[in-house]
Design an enzyme around this catalytic site. Structure first.
Site: not given
Length: 284
Positions: A67, A241
């Site tokens: 993912d 991220q």
């Protein structure tokens, strides 16, 4: 579909191997394959392209990994609406729901035009400092404001469409899309939201007040979070991220993006089966 882009989790040898086999399989069928530069160098014998340029050059993107890899690719696609086929090389993912043994049967259907997509809303998050924009982010899963390891509880004033909601005193705050509801939001006690719903979830992380609970608002809402701390270590992250450190008085503004992510749905699994399998519902 004549041009296909392939992204892979390059640190996973299996992903690189599958990418090599997949590229050959596609080329044998007359399709043009586009690989990002580092993956192309690992495979050898093929041209590589800058990863950010590939989505505009192809009709289909295949992601080999998990993912996290798919989420990073979704941000590269942005508002191009290039459909993404996510293939999970480990355990079943919420987004990469195609397993390796189903890759080629699914691809046969996709290349024949026999597929459906799930459109997932994305967010745009802007960080402003003293009224000036200092960061802008495209988000598929969630926006998180979180304290550092040694920081104290954060005060975060939240407004929804200029209406004051509350000032959360908590370890942090999550603003999640329906897609991201099964990520950090779920771990923080937030609800699972069906991906097709048009809403956002605001979930405090370990709130100081036990009466503070997650709240669901319209995806048309504009959410503003002002961080009220002074010396504490606090960070902003997008999809876990990318991100930046925050200062006292910074305002994070979150709204629905014009971009959306198109995920090709598995013909072998529906969303509820993915939930049951991933979360092990029904097991004793």
């Amino acid at each position: 579909m004549k041009r296909v882009g392939i992204y892979a989790k390059r640190s996973n040898p299996d992903a690189v191997r599958v990418a090599r086999e997949l590229a050959s399989w596609l080329e044998e069928r007359g399709l043009e394959v586009f690989l990002e530069e580092e993956l192309a160098s690992q495979i050898g014998g093929c041209q590589g392209y800058t990863e950010g340029t590939i989505p505009a050059m192809v009709h289909l993107i295949i992601v080999l990994g998990g993912d996290g890899t798919l989420i990073s690719v979704a941000r590269l696609v942005g508002d191009l609406r290039t459909p993404i086929l996510g293939v999970n090389l480990g355990s079943l993912g919420f987004l990469t729901e195609i397993t390796l043994d189903k890759l080629y049967p699914v691809l046969e259907q996709v290349l024949a035009g026999q597929f459906t997509v799930s459109s997932r809303l994305m967010l745009e998050a802007v960080v402003r400092r003293a009224g000036q924009e200092v960061g802008r982010y495209l988000v598929l899963n969630d926006v998180v404001i979180n304290k550092g390891a040694l920081a104290r509880i954060i005060d975060m004033e939240v407004n929804v469409d200029d209406d004051y909601l509350t000032t959360f005193k908590a370890d942090g705050l999550i603003i999640s899309t329906p897609t991201g509801s099964t990520a950090y939001n779920l771990a923080a006690g937030g609800p699972i939201v069906y991906p097709g719903l048009h809403c956002l979830v605001v979930s405090p992380i370990c709130p100081h007040m036990l009466t503070n609970r997650p709240i669901i608002v319209s995806d048309e809402a504009i959410i503003k979070v002002e961080v009220k701390f002074h010396d504490e270590d606090v960070v902003f992250t997008a999809d876990g991220q990318t991100g930046m450190p925050l200062q006292g008085g910074d305002v994070v503004e979150i709204r629905k993006s014009r971009s959306s992510t198109l995920l090709i749905k598995s013909p072998f699994k529906n969303y509820f089966e993915v939930l049951r399998t991933k979360l092990r519902w029904g097991e004793r």
